[in-house]
Motif scaffolding. Structure first.
Motif, PDB file in Angstrom:
ATOM      1  N   GLU A  37       6.431  12.225  -3.957  1.00  0.00           N
ATOM      2  CA  GLU A  37       7.578  11.826  -4.769  1.00  0.00           C
ATOM      3  C   GLU A  37       7.923  10.354  -4.559  1.00  0.00           C
ATOM      4  OE1 GLU A  37       7.583  14.555  -2.828  1.00  0.00           O
ATOM      5  OE2 GLU A  37       7.654  16.169  -4.297  1.00  0.00           O
ATOM      6  N   ARG A  38       7.873   9.904  -3.315  1.00  0.00           N
ATOM      7  CA  ARG A  38       8.166   8.493  -3.037  1.00  0.00           C
ATOM      8  C   ARG A  38       7.102   7.579  -3.623  1.00  0.00           C
ATOM      9  NH1 ARG A  38      10.480   8.444   3.141  1.00  0.00           N
ATOM     10  NH2 ARG A  38      12.284   9.763   2.703  1.00  0.00           N
ATOM     11  N   SER A  39       5.866   8.001  -3.508  1.00  0.00           N
ATOM     12  CA  SER A  39       4.779   7.216  -4.083  1.00  0.00           C
ATOM     13  C   SER A  39       4.917   7.150  -5.602  1.00  0.00           C
ATOM     14  CB  SER A  39       3.438   7.839  -3.688  1.00  0.00           C
ATOM     15  OG  SER A  39       2.382   7.077  -4.182  1.00  0.00           O
ATOM     16  N   PHE A  40       5.248   8.284  -6.222  1.00  0.00           N
ATOM     17  CA  PHE A  40       5.437   8.329  -7.671  1.00  0.00           C
ATOM     18  C   PHE A  40       6.576   7.393  -8.084  1.00  0.00           C
ATOM     19  CE2 PHE A  40       7.241   9.920 -11.592  1.00  0.00           C
ATOM     20  CZ  PHE A  40       6.121  10.145 -12.365  1.00  0.00           C
ATOM     21  N   THR A  41       7.694   7.470  -7.381  1.00  0.00           N
ATOM     22  CA  THR A  41       8.854   6.643  -7.714  1.00  0.00           C
ATOM     23  C   THR A  41       8.538   5.157  -7.556  1.00  0.00           C
ATOM     24  OG1 THR A  41      10.360   8.406  -7.066  1.00  0.00           O
ATOM     25  CG2 THR A  41      11.273   6.182  -7.163  1.00  0.00           C
ATOM     26  N   PHE A  42       7.860   4.806  -6.485  1.00  0.00           N
ATOM     27  CA  PHE A  42       7.484   3.412  -6.283  1.00  0.00           C
ATOM     28  C   PHE A  42       6.612   2.923  -7.437  1.00  0.00           C
ATOM     29  CE2 PHE A  42       4.309   0.336  -4.846  1.00  0.00           C
ATOM     30  CZ  PHE A  42       5.136  -0.706  -4.473  1.00  0.00           C
TER      31      PHE A  42
ATOM     32  N   LEU B  59      -1.843   0.511 -17.029  1.00  0.00           N
ATOM     33  CA  LEU B  59      -2.595   0.791 -15.797  1.00  0.00           C
ATOM     34  C   LEU B  59      -1.734   1.556 -14.788  1.00  0.00           C
ATOM     35  CD1 LEU B  59      -4.582  -2.520 -15.276  1.00  0.00           C
ATOM     36  CD2 LEU B  59      -5.474  -0.292 -15.955  1.00  0.00           C
ATOM     37  N   SER B  60      -0.479   1.173 -14.681  1.00  0.00           N
ATOM     38  CA  SER B  60       0.424   1.881 -13.771  1.00  0.00           C
ATOM     39  C   SER B  60       0.618   3.326 -14.221  1.00  0.00           C
ATOM     40  CB  SER B  60       1.778   1.171 -13.703  1.00  0.00           C
ATOM     41  OG  SER B  60       1.646  -0.097 -13.136  1.00  0.00           O
ATOM     42  N   LEU B  61       0.767   3.529 -15.515  1.00  0.00           N
ATOM     43  CA  LEU B  61       0.940   4.893 -16.030  1.00  0.00           C
ATOM     44  C   LEU B  61      -0.307   5.741 -15.789  1.00  0.00           C
ATOM     45  CD1 LEU B  61       2.800   4.123 -19.371  1.00  0.00           C
ATOM     46  CD2 LEU B  61       3.773   5.160 -17.309  1.00  0.00           C
ATOM     47  N   LEU B  62      -1.460   5.138 -15.928  1.00  0.00           N
ATOM     48  CA  LEU B  62      -2.701   5.880 -15.662  1.00  0.00           C
ATOM     49  C   LEU B  62      -2.808   6.269 -14.187  1.00  0.00           C
ATOM     50  CD1 LEU B  62      -5.134   3.851 -17.935  1.00  0.00           C
ATOM     51  CD2 LEU B  62      -4.303   6.191 -18.323  1.00  0.00           C
ATOM     52  N   GLU B  63      -2.350   5.392 -13.311  1.00  0.00           N
ATOM     53  CA  GLU B  63      -2.322   5.734 -11.883  1.00  0.00           C
ATOM     54  C   GLU B  63      -1.345   6.882 -11.630  1.00  0.00           C
ATOM     55  OE1 GLU B  63      -1.530   2.286  -9.494  1.00  0.00           O
ATOM     56  OE2 GLU B  63      -3.201   1.176 -10.374  1.00  0.00           O
ATOM     57  N   LEU B  64      -0.216   6.843 -12.308  1.00  0.00           N
ATOM     58  CA  LEU B  64       0.762   7.923 -12.162  1.00  0.00           C
ATOM     59  C   LEU B  64       0.208   9.244 -12.686  1.00  0.00           C
ATOM     60  CD1 LEU B  64       3.999   6.019 -13.159  1.00  0.00           C
ATOM     61  CD2 LEU B  64       3.453   6.956 -10.903  1.00  0.00           C
ATOM     62  N   GLU B  65      -0.611   9.177 -13.726  1.00  0.00           N
ATOM     63  CA  GLU B  65      -1.235  10.397 -14.246  1.00  0.00           C
ATOM     64  C   GLU B  65      -2.135  11.019 -13.183  1.00  0.00           C
ATOM     65  OE1 GLU B  65      -3.928  11.950 -17.993  1.00  0.00           O
ATOM     66  OE2 GLU B  65      -4.228   9.897 -17.257  1.00  0.00           O
ATOM     67  N   ASP B  66      -2.879  10.191 -12.479  1.00  0.00           N
ATOM     68  CA  ASP B  66      -3.735  10.711 -11.406  1.00  0.00           C
ATOM     69  C   ASP B  66      -2.903  11.290 -10.266  1.00  0.00           C
ATOM     70  OD1 ASP B  66      -6.063   9.991 -12.717  1.00  0.00           O
ATOM     71  OD2 ASP B  66      -6.255   8.078 -11.656  1.00  0.00           O
ATOM     72  N   LEU B  67      -1.780  10.671  -9.989  1.00  0.00           N
ATOM     73  CA  LEU B  67      -0.931  11.084  -8.882  1.00  0.00           C
ATOM     74  C   LEU B  67      -0.173  12.380  -9.185  1.00  0.00           C
ATOM     75  CD1 LEU B  67       0.181  10.299  -6.074  1.00  0.00           C
ATOM     76  CD2 LEU B  67       1.959   9.006  -7.258  1.00  0.00           C
TER      77      LEU B  67
ATOM     78  N   ASP C   3       0.860  -1.186   0.000  1.00  0.00           N
ATOM     79  CA  ASP C   3       0.000   0.000   0.000  1.00  0.00           C
ATOM     80  C   ASP C   3       0.893   1.231   0.000  1.00  0.00           C
ATOM     81  OD1 ASP C   3      -1.966   1.899   0.223  1.00  0.00           O
ATOM     82  OD2 ASP C   3      -2.486   1.399   2.294  1.00  0.00           O
ATOM     83  N   ALA C   4       1.072   1.811  -1.170  1.00  0.00           N
ATOM     84  CA  ALA C   4       1.954   2.974  -1.313  1.00  0.00           C
ATOM     85  C   ALA C   4       1.258   4.279  -0.959  1.00  0.00           C
ATOM     86  CB  ALA C   4       2.489   3.047  -2.735  1.00  0.00           C
ATOM     87  N   SER C   5      -0.023   4.224  -0.646  1.00  0.00           N
ATOM     88  CA  SER C   5      -0.754   5.456  -0.325  1.00  0.00           C
ATOM     89  C   SER C   5      -0.300   6.066   1.002  1.00  0.00           C
ATOM     90  CB  SER C   5      -2.257   5.189  -0.286  1.00  0.00           C
ATOM     91  OG  SER C   5      -2.569   4.286   0.755  1.00  0.00           O
ATOM     92  N   ASP C   6       0.347   5.275   1.851  1.00  0.00           N
ATOM     93  CA  ASP C   6       0.805   5.782   3.143  1.00  0.00           C
ATOM     94  C   ASP C   6       2.244   6.293   3.123  1.00  0.00           C
ATOM     95  OD1 ASP C   6      -1.622   5.210   4.308  1.00  0.00           O
ATOM     96  OD2 ASP C   6      -0.998   3.220   4.998  1.00  0.00           O
TER      97      ASP C   6
END
Length: 86
Positions: free
Chosen positions: A14-19, A38-46, A6-9
């Motif tokens: 920046e750490r979440s983005f890198t992970f 799917l990972s890239l789409l999550e990064l777009e939201d982040l 769970d990278a949300s915590d």
């Protein structure tokens, strides 16, 4: 294994983005283009601005566009347009 983390915590965006970017890279190495997308789409939201400026993220987008299935390639093209890669 990364799906169980769970990278949300993480203490910073920046750490979440890198992970999440490293998770996308791992999927890329396994040639799992749908998972990369799917990972890239999550990064777009982040952090869409970081997604556009990170060389690895740009490379991953272009790879999905080139080698992914037609539907994945179209979605990756749209993502690249939204963040300014094209």
């Amino acid at each position: 294994m990364a799906d169980d983390v769970d990278a949300s915590d993480l203490p910073s965006m920046e750490r979440s983005f890198t992970f999440n970017l490293e998770v996308a890279r791992c999927h890329h190495l396994r040639r799992e283009d749908a998972a990369v997308l799917l990972s890239l789409l999550e990064l777009e939201d982040l952090a869409p601005e970081d997604l556009a400026r990170t060389p690895l993220a740009r490379k991953l987008m272009l790879t999905v566009i080139r080698r992914g299935r037609a539907a994945h390639a179209r979605q990756a093209e749209k993502l690249a347009e939204r963040v300014g890669v094209f």
